[in-house]
Write a protein that holds these residues in place. Structure first.
Motif, short mmCIF file in Angstrom:
data_model
loop_
_atom_site.label_atom_id
_atom_site.label_comp_id
_atom_site.label_asym_id
_atom_site.label_seq_id
_atom_site.Cartn_x
_atom_site.Cartn_y
_atom_site.Cartn_z
N LEU A 64 105.35 37.50 20.86
CA LEU A 64 105.23 37.49 22.31
C LEU A 64 105.48 36.04 22.80
CD1 LEU A 64 101.84 39.19 22.63
CD2 LEU A 64 104.03 40.28 22.94
N GLU A 65 106.22 36.14 24.08
CA GLU A 65 106.62 34.97 24.82
C GLU A 65 106.01 34.88 26.06
OE1 GLU A 65 110.91 32.91 24.45
OE2 GLU A 65 110.99 35.15 24.43
N ASN A 66 106.30 35.89 27.02
CA ASN A 66 105.56 35.93 28.37
C ASN A 66 104.49 36.93 28.41
OD1 ASN A 66 107.40 34.14 29.71
ND2 ASN A 66 108.96 35.91 29.67
N THR A 90 102.78 31.50 29.03
CA THR A 90 104.07 31.43 27.86
C THR A 90 103.62 30.86 26.52
OG1 THR A 90 105.54 30.99 29.84
CG2 THR A 90 106.68 30.91 27.73
N ILE A 91 103.82 31.80 25.67
CA ILE A 91 103.78 31.23 24.35
C ILE A 91 104.76 31.57 23.33
CG2 ILE A 91 101.41 31.84 24.48
CD1 ILE A 91 101.66 34.44 22.89
N GLN A 92 104.92 30.93 22.07
CA GLN A 92 105.88 30.91 21.23
C GLN A 92 105.74 32.26 20.26
OE1 GLN A 92 105.77 27.27 19.12
NE2 GLN A 92 106.29 26.16 20.85
N LYS A 93 106.69 32.89 20.11
CA LYS A 93 106.93 34.20 19.21
C LYS A 93 106.21 34.24 17.90
CE LYS A 93 110.69 36.55 21.49
NZ LYS A 93 111.82 37.45 21.17
N ASP A 94 106.37 32.91 17.42
CA ASP A 94 105.67 32.96 15.81
C ASP A 94 104.34 32.59 15.93
OD1 ASP A 94 105.99 30.38 17.14
OD2 ASP A 94 106.62 29.44 14.95
N ASP A 122 101.28 41.97 27.18
CA ASP A 122 102.60 41.56 26.74
C ASP A 122 103.34 41.52 28.28
OD1 ASP A 122 103.47 44.20 27.30
OD2 ASP A 122 103.80 44.60 25.26
N GLY A 123 104.71 41.26 28.00
CA GLY A 123 105.48 41.04 29.17
C GLY A 123 105.74 42.23 29.87
#
Length: 137
Positions: A64-66, A90-94, A122-123
């Protein structure tokens, strides 16, 4: 007696062959504060009013990102949860372990006592993880 023995053998066989996952879905929980050296401080599901940190842990990358953390407060008159607040992050996908706390855009504050359902969205506003928390005076 033979049927019981057969059942025990069958269940044991299934248990040996199947893989057991302790955590296949993301888990959402709460703490008073997250410290990069000491980790989670004061984990609980019952807190007094104020700022809290939402933790999410998973055995795989969340991808996930947003995202949003959303609070819904339980309404005792209607017997339902009503929308209360939402905070964007906002987070990093990994990432598979992430904390959400107060920042410039998100206060993460519980102002009133009550029961809250807290979501990681999630977004697309789909629920990734959720949990219930009680806030007291």
């Amino acid at each position: 007696m033979k049927k019981l023995l057969l059942l025990v053998i069958l269940f044991a066989g299934f248990g040996i062959k199947s893989q057991i996952y302790a955590q296949s879905e993301p888990v959402l929980y709460f703490c008073e504060h997250y410290d990069s050296d000491k980790g989670e401080m004061g984990i609980s599901d019952r807190f007094t009013k104020g700022y809290l940190t939402v933790m999410v842990k998973c055995d795989h990358a969340l991808g996930l990102e947003n995202v949003n953390i959303q609070f819904d407060k339980y309404n005792f008159r209607t017997g339902q949860f009503d929308y209360y607040k939402k905070f964007p992050y906002t987070i990093q996908k990994d990432m598979s372990y992430v904390f959400f706390s107060k920042n410039d855009e998100s206060d993460m504050k519980f102002d009133e006592p009550g029961f809250y359902r807290v979501f990681l969205l999630d977004g697309n506003e789909n629920t990734v993880a959720s949990s219930i928390i009680e806030i007291i005076d």
